[in-house]
Design a protein around this motif. Structure first.
Motif, mmCIF file in Angstrom:
data_model
loop_
_atom_site.group_PDB
_atom_site.id
_atom_site.type_symbol
_atom_site.label_atom_id
_atom_site.label_comp_id
_atom_site.label_asym_id
_atom_site.label_seq_id
_atom_site.Cartn_x
_atom_site.Cartn_y
_atom_site.Cartn_z
ATOM 1 N N ALA A 79 0.975 -1.175 -0.049
ATOM 2 C CA ALA A 79 -0.017 0.191 0.163
ATOM 3 C C ALA A 79 0.782 1.228 -0.007
ATOM 4 O O ALA A 79 0.665 2.240 -0.637
ATOM 5 C CB ALA A 79 -0.920 0.171 1.340
ATOM 6 N N ARG A 99 -3.367 4.450 -0.222
ATOM 7 C CA ARG A 99 -2.792 3.687 0.846
ATOM 8 C C ARG A 99 -4.042 3.059 1.654
ATOM 9 O O ARG A 99 -4.055 1.963 1.932
ATOM 10 C CB ARG A 99 -1.833 4.548 1.874
ATOM 11 C CG ARG A 99 -1.150 3.850 2.679
ATOM 12 C CD ARG A 99 -0.288 4.528 3.619
ATOM 13 N NE ARG A 99 -1.275 5.254 4.695
ATOM 14 C CZ ARG A 99 -1.547 4.572 6.069
ATOM 15 N NH1 ARG A 99 -1.225 3.312 6.183
ATOM 16 N NH2 ARG A 99 -2.455 5.211 6.494
ATOM 17 N N GLU A 117 -5.870 0.443 -0.572
ATOM 18 C CA GLU A 117 -5.184 -0.643 -0.867
ATOM 19 C C GLU A 117 -5.206 -1.510 0.516
ATOM 20 O O GLU A 117 -5.131 -2.661 0.688
ATOM 21 C CB GLU A 117 -3.619 -0.275 -1.303
ATOM 22 C CG GLU A 117 -3.648 0.278 -2.447
ATOM 23 C CD GLU A 117 -2.586 -0.412 -3.490
ATOM 24 O OE1 GLU A 117 -2.220 -1.527 -3.075
ATOM 25 O OE2 GLU A 117 -2.620 -0.174 -4.661
ATOM 26 N N LEU A 118 -5.080 -0.955 1.690
ATOM 27 C CA LEU A 118 -5.048 -1.740 2.938
ATOM 28 C C LEU A 118 -6.363 -2.201 3.217
ATOM 29 O O LEU A 118 -6.360 -3.338 3.565
ATOM 30 C CB LEU A 118 -4.762 -0.602 4.327
ATOM 31 C CG LEU A 118 -3.319 -0.345 4.244
ATOM 32 C CD1 LEU A 118 -3.000 0.942 5.315
ATOM 33 C CD2 LEU A 118 -2.246 -1.293 4.636
#
Length: 146
Positions: A43, A134, A137-138
């Motif tokens: 991420a 980020r 993606e996490l």
């Protein structure tokens, strides 16, 4: 809470260092820690490459992306190997050292240059874009961030 790109990147570095310490200490489920590190590293790398690196000279961006890919390859090797494998501690040390060199280079060269080249409003805008990628993606990886 929005923050500037430099601060967010450095915060991510500190989280990774804490996870590395836990992994080295054997605290908790080491395979789960490896999986979390993989999700966070991916991420972070993707967010930097998509939202921060385009503001850099091409050579610096390419170098940073190459380092990300090398760290991801090493981490995937560790995941395939597993924490109980005889060679795991040495491979883990290599991986952590590689990431550590990248972090040091970013924090001593790249991030100060970015802070000098981009005004605060631009860094905050870049930080919001970085954080959006980020966090997306996490979330896909099943990592919740408060």
């Amino acid at each position: 809470m929005a923050s500037d790109a430099v601060t967010l990147i450095m915060n991510d570095h500190r989280v990774m260092e804490q996870l590395f310490d836990r992994l080295r200490a054997g605290a908790g489920d080491r395979q789960l820690l490896l999986d979390e590190i993989a999700a966070r590293l991916t991420a972070h790398s993707h967010a930097e490459e998509l939202q921060v690196y385009p503001s850099l000279p091409a050579g610096e961006a390419h170098h940073g992306a190459d380092e990300h890919h090398e760290a991801e390859r090493m981490l995937h090797d560790l995941q395939r190997m597993g924490p109980d494998d005889e060679g795991f501690p040495d491979r883990l040390d290599e991986f952590i050292a590689t990431v550590g060199r990248h972090v040091e280079e970013e924090e001593t060269t790249f991030l100060p240059s970015l802070r000098d080249a981009v005004d605060l409003a631009g860094l905050i805008e870049m930080g919001a874009a970085f954080e959006q990628v980020r966090l997306q993606e996490l979330a896909v990886a099943g990592i919740s961030v408060s």
